[in-house]
Write an enzyme that holds these catalytic residues in place. Structure first.
Site, PDB file in Angstrom:
ATOM      1  N   ARG A  48     -13.175   0.118   2.519  1.00  0.00           N
ATOM      2  CA  ARG A  48     -14.622  -0.099   2.489  1.00  0.00           C
ATOM      3  C   ARG A  48     -15.273   1.062   1.769  1.00  0.00           C
ATOM      4  NH1 ARG A  48     -17.888  -2.290   7.635  1.00  0.00           N
ATOM      5  NH2 ARG A  48     -19.894  -2.598   6.667  1.00  0.00           N
ATOM      6  N   GLN A  82      -0.630 -12.821  -0.595  1.00  0.00           N
ATOM      7  CA  GLN A  82       0.597 -12.275   0.020  1.00  0.00           C
ATOM      8  C   GLN A  82       1.200 -13.300   0.982  1.00  0.00           C
ATOM      9  OE1 GLN A  82      -0.153  -8.290   1.504  1.00  0.00           O
ATOM     10  NE2 GLN A  82      -0.347  -7.474  -0.568  1.00  0.00           N
ATOM     11  N   VAL A 119      -1.771  -4.366   8.853  1.00  0.00           N
ATOM     12  CA  VAL A 119      -2.444  -3.116   9.203  1.00  0.00           C
ATOM     13  C   VAL A 119      -3.790  -3.027   8.467  1.00  0.00           C
ATOM     14  CG1 VAL A 119      -2.230  -0.586   9.177  1.00  0.00           C
ATOM     15  CG2 VAL A 119      -0.196  -2.018   9.508  1.00  0.00           C
ATOM     16  N   HIS A 137      -9.211  -5.435  16.290  1.00  0.00           N
ATOM     17  CA  HIS A 137      -9.099  -4.011  15.942  1.00  0.00           C
ATOM     18  C   HIS A 137     -10.402  -3.611  15.243  1.00  0.00           C
ATOM     19  CE1 HIS A 137      -7.780  -0.168  14.481  1.00  0.00           C
ATOM     20  NE2 HIS A 137      -8.104  -0.538  13.250  1.00  0.00           N
ATOM     21  N   ASN A 176      -7.296  -3.506   7.025  1.00  0.00           N
ATOM     22  CA  ASN A 176      -8.451  -4.091   7.733  1.00  0.00           C
ATOM     23  C   ASN A 176      -9.225  -5.105   6.907  1.00  0.00           C
ATOM     24  OD1 ASN A 176      -8.439  -2.969  10.332  1.00  0.00           O
ATOM     25  ND2 ASN A 176      -8.909  -0.959   9.434  1.00  0.00           N
ATOM     26  N   ILE A 185      -1.194   6.123   4.622  1.00  0.00           N
ATOM     27  CA  ILE A 185      -0.419   5.704   5.809  1.00  0.00           C
ATOM     28  C   ILE A 185       1.046   5.564   5.413  1.00  0.00           C
ATOM     29  CG2 ILE A 185       0.024   3.835   7.461  1.00  0.00           C
ATOM     30  CD1 ILE A 185      -2.983   3.292   7.507  1.00  0.00           C
ATOM     31  N   ASP A 230      -4.653   1.687  18.846  1.00  0.00           N
ATOM     32  CA  ASP A 230      -5.704   1.716  19.868  1.00  0.00           C
ATOM     33  C   ASP A 230      -5.089   1.930  21.256  1.00  0.00           C
ATOM     34  OD1 ASP A 230      -7.857   0.886  17.929  1.00  0.00           O
ATOM     35  OD2 ASP A 230      -6.493  -0.794  17.740  1.00  0.00           O
ATOM     36  N   GLY A 261       0.859  -1.194   0.000  1.00  0.00           N
ATOM     37  CA  GLY A 261       0.000   0.000   0.000  1.00  0.00           C
ATOM     38  C   GLY A 261       0.886   1.231   0.000  1.00  0.00           C
ATOM     39  N   ALA A 262       2.031   1.104  -0.650  1.00  0.00           N
ATOM     40  CA  ALA A 262       3.102   2.107  -0.540  1.00  0.00           C
ATOM     41  C   ALA A 262       2.748   3.446  -1.188  1.00  0.00           C
ATOM     42  CB  ALA A 262       4.386   1.550  -1.138  1.00  0.00           C
ATOM     43  N   ALA A 263       1.727   3.433  -2.059  1.00  0.00           N
ATOM     44  CA  ALA A 263       1.303   4.702  -2.659  1.00  0.00           C
ATOM     45  C   ALA A 263       0.183   5.356  -1.854  1.00  0.00           C
ATOM     46  CB  ALA A 263       0.842   4.462  -4.101  1.00  0.00           C
TER      47      ALA A 263
HETATM   48  P1  NAX Z   1      -5.107   4.228   1.216  1.00  0.00           P
HETATM   49  O1  NAX Z   1      -6.351   3.899   0.461  1.00  0.00           O
HETATM   50  O2  NAX Z   1      -4.615   5.618   1.273  1.00  0.00           O
HETATM   51  O3  NAX Z   1      -3.903   3.336   0.659  1.00  0.00           O
HETATM   52  C1  NAX Z   1      -4.027   1.972   0.468  1.00  0.00           C
HETATM   53  C2  NAX Z   1      -3.068   1.595  -0.616  1.00  0.00           C
HETATM   54  O4  NAX Z   1      -3.064   0.166  -0.691  1.00  0.00           O
HETATM   55  C3  NAX Z   1      -3.436   2.122  -1.991  1.00  0.00           C
HETATM   56  O5  NAX Z   1      -2.309   2.757  -2.592  1.00  0.00           O
HETATM   57  C4  NAX Z   1      -3.845   0.864  -2.747  1.00  0.00           C
HETATM   58  O6  NAX Z   1      -3.559   0.937  -4.143  1.00  0.00           O
HETATM   59  C5  NAX Z   1      -2.970  -0.163  -2.047  1.00  0.00           C
HETATM   60  N1  NAX Z   1      -3.381  -1.555  -2.259  1.00  0.00           N
HETATM   61  C6  NAX Z   1      -4.634  -2.041  -2.425  1.00  0.00           C
HETATM   62  N2  NAX Z   1      -4.575  -3.362  -2.660  1.00  0.00           N
HETATM   63  C7  NAX Z   1      -3.256  -3.706  -2.620  1.00  0.00           C
HETATM   64  C8  NAX Z   1      -2.565  -4.926  -2.817  1.00  0.00           C
HETATM   65  N3  NAX Z   1      -3.222  -6.043  -3.110  1.00  0.00           N
HETATM   66  N4  NAX Z   1      -1.226  -4.917  -2.731  1.00  0.00           N
HETATM   67  C9  NAX Z   1      -0.537  -3.769  -2.488  1.00  0.00           C
HETATM   68  N5  NAX Z   1      -1.151  -2.579  -2.295  1.00  0.00           N
HETATM   69  C10 NAX Z   1      -2.484  -2.546  -2.373  1.00  0.00           C
HETATM   70  O7  NAX Z   1      -5.353   3.604   2.690  1.00  0.00           O
HETATM   71  P2  NAX Z   1      -4.603   3.920   4.041  1.00  0.00           P
HETATM   72  O8  NAX Z   1      -5.257   5.055   4.695  1.00  0.00           O
HETATM   73  O9  NAX Z   1      -3.147   3.960   3.786  1.00  0.00           O
HETATM   74  O10 NAX Z   1      -5.027   2.607   4.896  1.00  0.00           O
HETATM   75  C11 NAX Z   1      -4.573   1.334   4.579  1.00  0.00           C
HETATM   76  C12 NAX Z   1      -5.276   0.304   5.439  1.00  0.00           C
HETATM   77  O11 NAX Z   1      -5.012   0.510   6.824  1.00  0.00           O
HETATM   78  C13 NAX Z   1      -6.810   0.291   5.317  1.00  0.00           C
HETATM   79  O12 NAX Z   1      -7.241  -1.062   5.205  1.00  0.00           O
HETATM   80  C14 NAX Z   1      -7.266   0.849   6.656  1.00  0.00           C
HETATM   81  O13 NAX Z   1      -8.554   0.370   7.003  1.00  0.00           O
HETATM   82  C15 NAX Z   1      -6.207   0.292   7.564  1.00  0.00           C
HETATM   83  N6  NAX Z   1      -6.045   0.917   8.889  1.00  0.00           N
HETATM   84  C16 NAX Z   1      -5.725   0.113   9.926  1.00  0.00           C
HETATM   85  C17 NAX Z   1      -5.457   0.599  11.185  1.00  0.00           C
HETATM   86  C18 NAX Z   1      -5.054  -0.297  12.306  1.00  0.00           C
HETATM   87  O14 NAX Z   1      -4.854   0.223  13.402  1.00  0.00           O
HETATM   88  N7  NAX Z   1      -4.915  -1.624  12.124  1.00  0.00           N
HETATM   89  C19 NAX Z   1      -5.610   2.048  11.455  1.00  0.00           C
HETATM   90  C20 NAX Z   1      -5.490   2.916  10.246  1.00  0.00           C
HETATM   91  C21 NAX Z   1      -6.185   2.364   9.028  1.00  0.00           C
HETATM   92  O15 NAX Z   1      -7.550   2.626   9.129  1.00  0.00           O
END
Ligand code: NAX
Length: 339
Positions: A93, A113, A130, A188, A132, A18, A160, A13-15
């Protein structure tokens, strides 16, 4: 860990948002200290151009600890010889999306993965999930990487814990580094149980139990619990985007403690991590990734904190979040088996 080879860190999710904060922190040495890193950035094909821009920015930062950057959309290239994987990327979502549709999309991401980690990564890799639903995604990832010990997989609940500790600090009017051991039990999600029964604050130069100092049972059982449980939603409502800086910060805390250990002089510090349950501790069912308090030694081995006494109120909250995780696990396994 002793070797001076660069640490090979995969961030998925490097682009995304987070990763934008996380990459900076890893490159600055906030996780592995003054140790070189190879940053391996994975995203999906449509994001490859965005990723190019991220790589340009990393270059322009002149990070002295970054020995190489690999940006890719290929799983084999990403996970080859990986030491650490921060699995952030997931399908968000969307409005109107059912929970089971979200689970389906994400379970498949973490299944493939897991398979790639099994095939290409070092057997000592440490994985934090990370994306969800983080706990269940971590479970599926581990299931499909059978050659890697289950203990090497974890789900992020440190955000959390940090939220909980910040709330206690605010309530008591003290700095946040004077609060520790707020525990997150379970998933979580909004069923998580933030528990202050083992929390401590500093008074003078001593750590003392937080509960008598807080002296507000109603706040602890009601406002505190629900505010922590709903904090993610509150950030989305205000920012129109989910937590990013604080999530990246929590990933840093989680992996740094896992890498160097939580050992302090008296071995009293506990941190929350979603980890594999073998069914032997605190009545937590076997076979789910459940957040528990752990202590981590200097070699990076975690153990669940022992001898915490659990009362009836805690038991009910712990069981409720376990039930949700069992349900999620069964739905996820059904999806995987149907493929
Ligand atoms: P973004 O939508 O900004 O970034 C996610 C990135 O993941 C995008 O660049 C997308 O192209 C990429 N992606 C999607 N499928 C992929 C795959 N198969 N392989 C590699 N990359 C892929 O989301 P962001 O705000 O960065 O959040 C990422 C995730 O963290 C979400 O699922 C979010 O719900 C979850 N979170 C988890 C938290 C925790 O405490 N466990 C808290 C923060 C966040 O809500």
């Amino acid at each position: 860990m002793e070797s001076k080879e660069p640490v090979r860190v995969v961030i998925t999710g490097a682009a995304g948002q987070i990763a934008y904060s996380l990459i900076y922190a890893v490159a600055k040495g906030q996780v592995f200290g003054e140790r070189q890193v190879v940053l391996v950035l994975l995203d999906i094909p449509v994001m490859v151009n965005v990723l190019k821009g991220v790589v340009m920015e990393i270059t322009d930062c002149n990070f002295h600890l970054v020995s190489k950057v690999v940006a890719t959309d290929k799983l084999d290239e990403a996970f080859k010889d990986a030491d650490v994987a921060m699995l952030v990327g997931a399908m968000p979502r969307r409005e109107g999306m059912e929970r089971k549709d979200l689970l389906k999309a994400n379970v498949n991401i973490f299944k493939v993965q897991g398979q790639a980690i099994d095939q290409f990564a070092k057997k000592t890799i440490k994985v934090v999930v990370v994306g969800n639903p983080a706990n269940t995604n971590a479970l599926i990832c581990s299931k499909y990487a059978p050659s890697i010990p289950k203990e090497n997989f974890s789900a992020l609940t440190r955000l959390d814990q940090n939220r909980a500790q910040a709330m206690v600090a605010e309530k008591m009017g003290i700095p946040c580094n004077e609060v520790r051991n707020c525990i997150i039990w379970g998933n979580h999600s909004s069923t998580q149980f933030p528990d202050l029964n083992f929390a401590e604050i500093t008074v003078g130069d001593k750590w003392v139990p937080a509960m008598p100092a807080i002296n507000d049972d109603d706040w602890v059982k009601n406002e505190f619990v629900t505010t922590v449980q709903k904090r993610g939603a509150a950030v989305i409502a205000a920012r129109k985007l989910s937590s990013a800086m604080s999530a990246a910060n929590a990933i840093v805390d989680h992996v740094r403690d896992w890498w160097i250990g939580t050992d302090d002089e008296n071995d009293k510090k506990m941190v929350s991590m979603g980890v594999w349950s073998d069914g032997q501790t605190y009545g937590i069912p076997e076979g789910i990734m459940y957040s528990v308090p752990v202590k981590i030694d200097k070699k990076g081995n975690w153990t669940i904190a022992k001898d915490l006494s659990i009362n009836q109120w805690q038991r009910e909250k712990m069981d409720l979040t376990a039930a949700e995780l069992l349900e999620e696990r069964n739905a996820a396994i059904e999806i995987c088996d149907a493929e």
